[in-house]
Design a protein around this motif. Structure first.
Motif, PDB file in Angstrom:
ATOM      1  N   LYS A 149      36.282  45.088  32.810  1.00 28.38           N
ATOM      2  CA  LYS A 149      34.819  45.141  32.650  1.00 28.38           C
ATOM      3  C   LYS A 149      34.231  43.764  32.302  1.00 28.38           C
ATOM      4  CE  LYS A 149      33.841  49.659  32.812  1.00 28.38           C
ATOM      5  NZ  LYS A 149      33.086  50.136  33.918  1.00 28.38           N
ATOM      6  N   ALA A 150      35.094  42.806  31.971  1.00 29.81           N
ATOM      7  CA  ALA A 150      34.607  41.472  31.607  1.00 29.81           C
ATOM      8  C   ALA A 150      33.883  40.831  32.788  1.00 29.81           C
ATOM      9  CB  ALA A 150      35.775  40.595  31.171  1.00 29.81           C
ATOM     10  N   GLU A 205      31.752  41.631  37.472  1.00 34.76           N
ATOM     11  CA  GLU A 205      32.795  42.221  36.657  1.00 34.76           C
ATOM     12  C   GLU A 205      34.122  42.014  37.380  1.00 34.76           C
ATOM     13  OE1 GLU A 205      32.236  46.296  35.582  1.00 34.76           O
ATOM     14  OE2 GLU A 205      30.460  45.848  34.367  1.00 34.76           O
ATOM     15  N   VAL A 206      35.184  41.772  36.616  1.00 37.52           N
ATOM     16  CA  VAL A 206      36.500  41.533  37.193  1.00 37.52           C
ATOM     17  C   VAL A 206      36.904  42.709  38.093  1.00 37.52           C
ATOM     18  CG1 VAL A 206      38.949  41.218  36.657  1.00 37.52           C
ATOM     19  CG2 VAL A 206      37.216  40.023  35.311  1.00 37.52           C
ATOM     20  N   GLY A 207      36.629  43.941  37.668  1.00 35.76           N
ATOM     21  CA  GLY A 207      36.970  45.112  38.475  1.00 35.76           C
ATOM     22  C   GLY A 207      36.256  45.129  39.822  1.00 35.76           C
ATOM     23  N   ASP A 208      34.994  44.712  39.837  1.00 34.47           N
ATOM     24  CA  ASP A 208      34.246  44.654  41.100  1.00 34.47           C
ATOM     25  C   ASP A 208      34.812  43.576  42.015  1.00 34.47           C
ATOM     26  OD1 ASP A 208      32.582  46.696  40.266  1.00 34.47           O
ATOM     27  OD2 ASP A 208      31.001  45.337  39.567  1.00 34.47           O
ATOM     28  N   LEU A 209      35.183  42.441  41.437  1.00 37.05           N
ATOM     29  CA  LEU A 209      35.778  41.363  42.223  1.00 37.05           C
ATOM     30  C   LEU A 209      37.116  41.815  42.802  1.00 37.05           C
ATOM     31  CD1 LEU A 209      35.769  38.450  43.239  1.00 37.05           C
ATOM     32  CD2 LEU A 209      36.803  37.786  41.065  1.00 37.05           C
ATOM     33  N   ALA A 210      37.942  42.462  41.983  1.00 31.65           N
ATOM     34  CA  ALA A 210      39.244  42.949  42.456  1.00 31.65           C
ATOM     35  C   ALA A 210      39.056  43.949  43.595  1.00 31.65           C
ATOM     36  CB  ALA A 210      40.021  43.582  41.304  1.00 31.65           C
TER      37      ALA A 210
END
Length: 70
Positions: free
Chosen positions: A21-22, A33-38
């Motif tokens: 979530k960062a 958000e890191v999750g969106d980028l991944a």
């Protein structure tokens, strides 16, 4: 390739939910958000895979995942 994917999976597991979530600056005009980028990177890889499947087929070959399993 397999090691790269495994390293990414290990990093995601290590970060956990809070780490995913960062927000980070991925080079664009806004934070992601890191999750969106991944997710975006995984989706983009799928698009490349689809292109490779087409190249296999137009050259008369069978893509590895479509070959009979032994």
């Amino acid at each position: 390739m397999k090691k790269c994917v495994q390293d990414g999976a290990d990093l995601i597991k290590a970060k956990g939910d809070a780490g995913m979530k960062a927000s980070i600056n991925a080079g664009g005009p806004r934070l992601l958000e890191v999750g969106d980028l991944a997710y975006g990177l995984i989706e983009h890889s799928g698009e490349h895979y689809g292109q490779l499947v087409v190249y296999y087929r137009i050259n008369g070959m069978v893509p590895p995942e479509s070959r009979p399993k032994k």
